[in-house]
Design a protein around this motif. Sequence first.
Motif, PDB file in Angstrom:
ATOM      1  N   ARG A  66     -44.565  14.824 -51.414  1.00 47.05           N
ATOM      2  CA  ARG A  66     -43.666  13.935 -52.145  1.00 47.05           C
ATOM      3  C   ARG A  66     -44.164  13.656 -53.569  1.00 47.05           C
ATOM      4  O   ARG A  66     -43.373  13.529 -54.496  1.00 47.05           O
ATOM      5  N   ARG A  67     -45.472  13.541 -53.739  1.00 47.41           N
ATOM      6  CA  ARG A  67     -46.034  13.270 -55.072  1.00 47.41           C
ATOM      7  C   ARG A  67     -45.643  14.387 -56.041  1.00 47.41           C
ATOM      8  O   ARG A  67     -45.190  14.126 -57.155  1.00 47.41           O
ATOM      9  N   ALA A  68     -45.806  15.638 -55.630  1.00 50.18           N
ATOM     10  CA  ALA A  68     -45.454  16.769 -56.492  1.00 50.18           C
ATOM     11  C   ALA A  68     -43.943  16.836 -56.712  1.00 50.18           C
ATOM     12  O   ALA A  68     -43.490  17.078 -57.840  1.00 50.18           O
ATOM     13  N   ILE A  69     -43.168  16.604 -55.674  1.00 51.38           N
ATOM     14  CA  ILE A  69     -41.706  16.661 -55.806  1.00 51.38           C
ATOM     15  C   ILE A  69     -41.228  15.636 -56.828  1.00 51.38           C
ATOM     16  O   ILE A  69     -40.398  15.949 -57.688  1.00 51.38           O
ATOM     17  N   ARG A  70     -41.766  14.420 -56.790  1.00 48.57           N
ATOM     18  CA  ARG A  70     -41.401  13.390 -57.779  1.00 48.57           C
ATOM     19  C   ARG A  70     -41.770  13.835 -59.192  1.00 48.57           C
ATOM     20  O   ARG A  70     -41.000  13.654 -60.134  1.00 48.57           O
ATOM     21  N   CYS A  71     -42.947  14.436 -59.338  1.00 50.21           N
ATOM     22  CA  CYS A  71     -43.388  14.942 -60.643  1.00 50.21           C
ATOM     23  C   CYS A  71     -42.392  15.971 -61.166  1.00 50.21           C
ATOM     24  O   CYS A  71     -41.959  15.901 -62.322  1.00 50.21           O
TER      25      CYS A  71
END
Length: 165
Positions: free
Chosen positions: A116-121
């Motif tokens: 999720r962290r990468a997807i938000r980025c």
Amino acid sequence: MLQHHKATEAEKRLLCTWKYDGEYALYDMPSYEEMQARQFGLANPRMYVETFFDGPTLVGFCNLFDDGDEVFFGIGVNPQCCGQGCGTEMTEVMYALSQKLFPGKPLYLEVRTWNRRAIRCYQKAGFTIDGDVIHQKTNDGEGAFYRMLRRCPLYKYGKTEAAGP
């Protein structure tokens, strides 16, 4: 503002030593020597790699690979710098650079569905999920991925349109 330049061989070797904790450990890379022997990843001669610095600290890298009608985008952030916002800035810089190197071609990437962290980025940087979840074999077994795409402003329906008046 991060500084960046085309990656040197020494920097590529250093990137391969980064080790991630927990579920992120699957992002650990093999040695640079192995990549060189097999001419893949950071040692692929067709891969463009840029490194990013905050002062003397190597905070990350991005790579671009011309894949025909699109450009594959990859990113790695120093394990000590994850979650600090560097990825969004790096992604924006690489999008602009990709348009100079590969004009009119959209960027795409594949990201694990649980990251999720990468997807938000990536979403902050203008990427959108493109299609259904992809299941594919990896070195760590089968993984579930989203394909994400960032189109060019003038890119539509598989071709570059001429800019209007």
